[in-house]
Design a protein around this motif. Structure first.
Motif, short mmCIF file in Angstrom:
data_model
loop_
_atom_site.label_atom_id
_atom_site.label_comp_id
_atom_site.label_asym_id
_atom_site.label_seq_id
_atom_site.Cartn_x
_atom_site.Cartn_y
_atom_site.Cartn_z
N LYS A 169 0.62 -1.20 0.13
CA LYS A 169 0.10 -0.06 -0.10
C LYS A 169 0.87 1.16 0.02
O LYS A 169 1.84 1.33 0.74
N LYS A 170 0.33 2.10 -0.87
CA LYS A 170 1.31 3.60 -0.79
C LYS A 170 0.76 4.34 0.31
O LYS A 170 1.33 5.20 0.95
N GLU A 171 -0.61 4.21 0.52
CA GLU A 171 -1.17 4.96 1.46
C GLU A 171 -0.79 4.34 2.85
O GLU A 171 -0.37 3.09 3.02
N ASN A 172 -0.76 5.12 3.93
CA ASN A 172 -0.41 4.47 5.34
C ASN A 172 -1.50 4.68 6.37
O ASN A 172 -1.17 5.70 7.25
N PRO A 173 -2.54 4.08 6.29
CA PRO A 173 -3.66 4.53 7.16
C PRO A 173 -3.24 3.76 8.65
O PRO A 173 -2.48 2.94 8.79
N LEU A 174 -4.06 4.54 9.56
CA LEU A 174 -3.84 4.04 10.87
C LEU A 174 -4.89 3.00 10.97
O LEU A 174 -6.11 2.90 10.66
N ILE A 175 -4.22 1.83 11.88
CA ILE A 175 -5.25 0.69 11.96
C ILE A 175 -5.48 0.68 13.41
O ILE A 175 -4.54 0.72 14.33
N GLU A 176 -6.64 0.65 13.59
CA GLU A 176 -7.13 0.66 15.27
C GLU A 176 -7.58 -0.83 15.75
O GLU A 176 -7.58 -1.10 16.99
N TYR A 177 -7.80 -1.72 14.74
CA TYR A 177 -8.60 -3.14 15.01
C TYR A 177 -7.60 -4.01 14.29
O TYR A 177 -7.49 -3.94 12.91
N ILE A 178 -7.35 -5.15 14.92
CA ILE A 178 -6.38 -6.39 14.16
C ILE A 178 -7.50 -7.52 14.44
O ILE A 178 -7.99 -7.74 15.53
N CYS A 179 -7.76 -8.29 13.23
CA CYS A 179 -8.95 -9.19 13.45
C CYS A 179 -8.26 -10.71 12.67
O CYS A 179 -7.73 -10.47 11.86
N THR A 180 -8.65 -11.62 13.19
CA THR A 180 -8.29 -12.90 12.56
C THR A 180 -9.60 -13.82 12.18
O THR A 180 -9.62 -15.01 11.76
N ASP A 181 -10.78 -12.96 12.33
CA ASP A 181 -11.93 -13.76 11.70
C ASP A 181 -12.94 -12.80 10.87
O ASP A 181 -13.36 -11.92 11.41
N THR A 182 -13.16 -13.32 9.88
CA THR A 182 -13.74 -12.24 8.81
C THR A 182 -15.08 -12.06 9.23
O THR A 182 -15.96 -11.06 9.00
#
Length: 126
Positions: free
Chosen positions: A25-38
């Protein structure tokens, strides 16, 4: 499982901290949640495609992309490509823990009641 990061991380920070092979990704968004289950995944979350006994998270990459999530897996089409997602997750957790302010750590383990216990403790300590 969907985990809220108390300190959001940029996608590039996550890539560096997890020992990524590539970061597309060229963009660099901030990630607030990490998920392992769709089933618990939302747009702008980071989906980490773990492989288990019953499921292979990499089979759900297209679904995660359709939701609007960023992805981490061993496949080239992922936003963050790693050699092994389980090792990358452990490496990322270790780097994230070092980033947190000094405080006590509580580990919750077992076969039953982890989520409820975690949510109760979160409410209690908030």
């Amino acid at each position: 499982m969907r985990i809220k990061l108390s300190i959001p991380l940029s996608l590039a920070e996550i890539a560096r901290a997890s020992g990524a092979i590539s970061h597309t990704k060229k963009e660099n968004p901030l990630i607030e949640y990490i998920c392992t289950d769709t089933r618990e995944l939302y747009s702008r979350d980071l989906f980490i495609a773990l492989k288990g006994k019953s499921f292979d998270g990499e089979n759900f990459l297209a679904m995660a992309k359709n939701i609007g999530a960023y992805t981490m897996s061993t496949r080239c089409e992922s936003d963050i490509r790693v050699s092994a997602t389980d090792i990358a997750l452990i490496t990322l957790a270790s780097a994230y823990k070092r980033k947190l302010p000094l405080r006590e750590i509580i580990a919750i383990t077992g076969s039953n009641g982890k989520t409820t216990t975690r949510e109760l403790l979160d409410a209690l300590f908030s």
